[in-house]
Design a protein around this motif. Structure first.
Motif, PDB file in Angstrom:
ATOM      1  N   ALA A 278       1.022  -1.358  -0.071  1.00  0.00           N
ATOM      2  CA  ALA A 278      -0.059   0.030  -0.038  1.00  0.00           C
ATOM      3  C   ALA A 278       0.924   1.195  -0.043  1.00  0.00           C
ATOM      4  N   LEU A 279       2.078   1.385   0.786  1.00  0.00           N
ATOM      5  CA  LEU A 279       2.875   2.445   0.752  1.00  0.00           C
ATOM      6  C   LEU A 279       3.504   2.943  -0.599  1.00  0.00           C
ATOM      7  N   ALA A 280       3.598   1.702  -1.271  1.00  0.00           N
ATOM      8  CA  ALA A 280       4.119   2.173  -2.837  1.00  0.00           C
ATOM      9  C   ALA A 280       3.168   2.650  -3.785  1.00  0.00           C
ATOM     10  N   ASP A 281       1.879   2.524  -3.633  1.00  0.00           N
ATOM     11  CA  ASP A 281       0.873   3.062  -4.273  1.00  0.00           C
ATOM     12  C   ASP A 281       0.915   4.647  -4.164  1.00  0.00           C
ATOM     13  N   HIS A 282       0.962   5.305  -5.337  1.00  0.00           N
ATOM     14  CA  HIS A 282       1.067   6.625  -5.380  1.00  0.00           C
ATOM     15  C   HIS A 282      -0.424   7.001  -5.859  1.00  0.00           C
ATOM     16  N   ASP A 283      -1.084   6.310  -6.493  1.00  0.00           N
ATOM     17  CA  ASP A 283      -2.647   6.985  -6.987  1.00  0.00           C
ATOM     18  C   ASP A 283      -3.637   6.951  -6.183  1.00  0.00           C
ATOM     19  N   HIS A 284      -3.408   5.852  -4.992  1.00  0.00           N
ATOM     20  CA  HIS A 284      -4.616   5.754  -4.237  1.00  0.00           C
ATOM     21  C   HIS A 284      -5.152   6.978  -3.495  1.00  0.00           C
ATOM     22  N   ILE A 285      -4.024   7.564  -2.990  1.00  0.00           N
ATOM     23  CA  ILE A 285      -4.577   8.833  -2.147  1.00  0.00           C
ATOM     24  C   ILE A 285      -5.347   9.909  -2.862  1.00  0.00           C
ATOM     25  N   PRO A 286      -4.793  10.279  -3.921  1.00  0.00           N
ATOM     26  CA  PRO A 286      -5.459  11.492  -4.723  1.00  0.00           C
ATOM     27  C   PRO A 286      -6.754  10.737  -5.253  1.00  0.00           C
ATOM     28  N   ALA A 287      -6.985   9.476  -5.615  1.00  0.00           N
ATOM     29  CA  ALA A 287      -8.294   9.014  -6.092  1.00  0.00           C
ATOM     30  C   ALA A 287      -9.196   9.156  -4.627  1.00  0.00           C
ATOM     31  N   THR A 288      -8.814   8.702  -3.910  1.00  0.00           N
ATOM     32  CA  THR A 288      -9.683   8.557  -2.409  1.00  0.00           C
ATOM     33  C   THR A 288     -10.159  10.017  -2.185  1.00  0.00           C
ATOM     34  N   ARG A 289      -9.169  10.945  -2.200  1.00  0.00           N
ATOM     35  CA  ARG A 289      -9.474  12.471  -1.886  1.00  0.00           C
ATOM     36  C   ARG A 289     -10.626  12.946  -3.111  1.00  0.00           C
ATOM     37  N   GLN A 290     -10.416  12.636  -4.175  1.00  0.00           N
ATOM     38  CA  GLN A 290     -11.380  13.207  -5.143  1.00  0.00           C
ATOM     39  C   GLN A 290     -12.729  12.416  -4.742  1.00  0.00           C
ATOM     40  N   LEU A 291     -12.517  11.173  -4.666  1.00  0.00           N
ATOM     41  CA  LEU A 291     -14.156  10.512  -4.199  1.00  0.00           C
ATOM     42  C   LEU A 291     -14.635  11.235  -3.145  1.00  0.00           C
ATOM     43  N   VAL A 292     -13.905  11.495  -1.942  1.00  0.00           N
ATOM     44  CA  VAL A 292     -14.616  12.069  -0.618  1.00  0.00           C
ATOM     45  C   VAL A 292     -14.959  13.487  -0.998  1.00  0.00           C
ATOM     46  N   ALA A 293     -14.137  14.404  -1.915  1.00  0.00           N
ATOM     47  CA  ALA A 293     -14.736  15.422  -2.147  1.00  0.00           C
ATOM     48  C   ALA A 293     -15.859  15.777  -2.847  1.00  0.00           C
ATOM     49  N   GLU A 294     -15.769  14.942  -3.880  1.00  0.00           N
ATOM     50  CA  GLU A 294     -17.256  14.867  -4.618  1.00  0.00           C
ATOM     51  C   GLU A 294     -18.406  14.411  -3.969  1.00  0.00           C
ATOM     52  N   ALA A 295     -18.196  13.376  -3.083  1.00  0.00           N
ATOM     53  CA  ALA A 295     -19.183  12.835  -2.359  1.00  0.00           C
ATOM     54  C   ALA A 295     -19.741  13.839  -1.135  1.00  0.00           C
ATOM     55  N   LYS A 296     -18.817  14.430  -0.410  1.00  0.00           N
ATOM     56  CA  LYS A 296     -19.348  15.466   0.342  1.00  0.00           C
ATOM     57  C   LYS A 296     -19.810  16.581  -0.331  1.00  0.00           C
ATOM     58  N   ALA A 297     -19.394  17.123  -1.421  1.00  0.00           N
ATOM     59  CA  ALA A 297     -20.122  18.222  -2.021  1.00  0.00           C
ATOM     60  C   ALA A 297     -21.683  17.910  -2.382  1.00  0.00           C
ATOM     61  N   GLY A 298     -21.813  16.457  -2.952  1.00  0.00           N
ATOM     62  CA  GLY A 298     -23.192  16.334  -3.203  1.00  0.00           C
ATOM     63  C   GLY A 298     -24.076  16.084  -1.886  1.00  0.00           C
ATOM     64  N   LEU A 299     -23.441  15.675  -0.873  1.00  0.00           N
ATOM     65  CA  LEU A 299     -24.220  15.131   0.273  1.00  0.00           C
ATOM     66  C   LEU A 299     -24.416  16.534   0.913  1.00  0.00           C
ATOM     67  N   THR A 300     -23.585  17.377   1.266  1.00  0.00           N
ATOM     68  CA  THR A 300     -23.851  18.628   1.705  1.00  0.00           C
ATOM     69  C   THR A 300     -25.031  19.495   1.095  1.00  0.00           C
ATOM     70  N   ALA A 301     -24.939  19.012  -0.299  1.00  0.00           N
ATOM     71  CA  ALA A 301     -26.155  19.882  -1.108  1.00  0.00           C
ATOM     72  C   ALA A 301     -27.422  19.480  -0.691  1.00  0.00           C
ATOM     73  N   GLU A 302     -27.499  18.044  -0.374  1.00  0.00           N
ATOM     74  CA  GLU A 302     -28.664  17.489  -0.050  1.00  0.00           C
ATOM     75  C   GLU A 302     -29.056  17.611   1.464  1.00  0.00           C
ATOM     76  N   LEU A 303     -28.278  17.654   2.348  1.00  0.00           N
ATOM     77  CA  LEU A 303     -28.539  18.073   3.713  1.00  0.00           C
ATOM     78  C   LEU A 303     -28.918  19.527   3.561  1.00  0.00           C
ATOM     79  N   ASP A 304     -28.340  20.271   2.977  1.00  0.00           N
ATOM     80  CA  ASP A 304     -28.807  21.800   2.944  1.00  0.00           C
ATOM     81  C   ASP A 304     -30.471  21.953   2.304  1.00  0.00           C
ATOM     82  N   GLY A 305     -30.786  20.909   1.435  1.00  0.00           N
ATOM     83  CA  GLY A 305     -32.047  20.815   0.847  1.00  0.00           C
ATOM     84  C   GLY A 305     -33.061  20.319   1.921  1.00  0.00           C
ATOM     85  N   LEU A 306     -32.321  19.534   2.857  1.00  0.00           N
ATOM     86  CA  LEU A 306     -33.250  18.944   4.056  1.00  0.00           C
ATOM     87  C   LEU A 306     -33.411  19.887   5.251  1.00  0.00           C
TER      88      LEU A 306
END
Length: 377
Positions: A278-306
């Motif tokens: 896992a330590l040798a993988d250089h793509d996993h961290i940016p890929a995870t950060r991107q997923l988290v950022a996009e999912a958080k943006a979508g979720l917070t928009a839904e929470l605002d709507g609620l």
């Protein structure tokens, strides 16, 4: 012949220490297959443990899939030698500055057992990762808990709670469950004021998720602060929660003391090899950060709507305040196949913590929240 005492019940009133009698055990949730059968739902979205929805990095997945069965009969490296060497190379430290444990929970225990004796105490926040408090209490030591201020660790109040028997201060950075963090400047100021009188543990379980420029790298501060100990884990960003592997780092002098409390061979061979990959993988961290950022943006928009209030800090999770009891919300969301973390146990009644996951899981959560809230209003 057996004596007449055969079968006598143990005198637990006499045998069990008072601090154990007062301690309530943590009861984990049942396995998915059992819960799905109980709930009558085809699948369960676990959004309660802050796991990485991408799973382990591909290189680690390859190690796991190809692990030779005969290796299971052979003891692993007792001190995770190769992993410690790899960590040392990566962070510019010495291998003897690292200790590897069976998850971060075990290294918490190592540190508390190494420095505390009867009458001693630790200092931490009242609403943070509870294991610091739990390990201190069930080991017979005190835990001085300081209220958060604006969902953040209160550095002044932490310092005020230090007394002559305080051995360790625990700071979760970023904090679980609020996601707030200390900048490098703030952390250095805090360490300077303690001046080495206590051990300071900085728990960086979610450090790899943080992209803020002023976020400190605790491992790079070790040279300046010999009383500092840093925790990290492979459970969160690296997706190896099921293999239970974490580590600590500190000065060689401090780590040598902590090593005396370690249980050797506690980290299995597959976990060690998967962590190396896992330590040798250089793509996993940016890929995870991107997923988290996009999912958080979508979720917070839904929470605002609620119309729901939330705390959206660093890390792969956020907290939401509900207009209902969090334990009730937990049960109702479970009925829709969505598991969240109720926060009364974190001393945040009527709040829930949501782990960030992929689009399907986030959609299921929003739909379940809509139904639960509409039924309650």
């Amino acid at each position: 012949m057996r004596g007449s005492a055969t079968g006598a019940r143990p005198d637990l009133e006499h045998l069990v220490p008072e601090y154990i009698k007062a301690f309530q055990p943590y009861i984990p949730s049942k396995p998915d297959d059992v819960l799905c059968k109980m709930l009558g739902c085809p699948r369960l979205y676990r959004l309660n443990n802050n796991e990485n929805p991408l799973g382990p990095p591909p290189a680690a997945q390859k190690i796991i899939a190809g692990y030779p069965p005969p290796r299971a009969a052979i003891y692993p490296s007792g001190d995770a030698y190769h992993l410690r060497c790899r960590l040392a190379d990566r962070f510019g430290l010495h291998p003897d500055q690292f200790l590897v444990g069976n998850g971060a929970n075990e290294v918490i225990s190592f540190v508390i057992k190494a420095f505390c004796q009867e009458g001693d105490n630790i200092v931490t926040a009242d609403r943070t990762f509870a294991v610091y408090e739990w390990v201190a209490l069930f080991s017979g030591f005190g835990a001085h808990l300081v209220p958060l201020r604006d969902f953040d660790f209160d550095d002044e109040a932490l310092l005020e709670r230090v007394d002559a028997r305080t051995k360790i201060l625990f700071v979760c950075n970023p904090n679980n469950p609020t996601g707030t963090y200390w900048s490098e400047q703030r952390l250095r100021r805090f360490l300077d004021r303690l001046a080495g009188r206590q051990i300071v543990v900085i728990d960086e379980a979610y450090a790899e998720f943080v992209e803020q420029a002023d976020f400190p790298d605790g491992l790079q501060l070790l040279a300046d602060y010999p009383n500092l100990v840093v925790f990290r884990t492979f459970s969160k960003m690296y997706g190896l929660a099921g293999l239970r592997i974490g580590y600590l780092a500190g000065s060689r002098e401090v780590v040598d003391i902590i090593r005396r409390t370690c249980v050797v061979y506690s980290v299995n061979g597959l976990a060690q090899e998967a962590a190396l990959a896992a330590l040798a993988d250089h793509d996993h961290i940016p890929a995870t950060r991107q997923l988290v950022a996009e999912a958080k943006a979508g979720l917070t928009a839904e929470l605002d709507g609620l119309g729901l209030s939330y705390v959206n800090g660093e890390g792969n999770f956020l907290m939401v305040k509900l207009p209902m009891n969090d334990a009730l919300a937990y049960r109702r969301l479970m009925a829709h196949g969505v598991m969240i973390r109720s926060m009364t146990g974190f001393r945040f009644p009527n709040w829930i913590r949501i782990s960030i996951a992929g689009p399907q899981a986030m959609s299921a959560l929003v739909e379940a929240l809509q139904k639960v809230l509409s039924n309650d209003r």
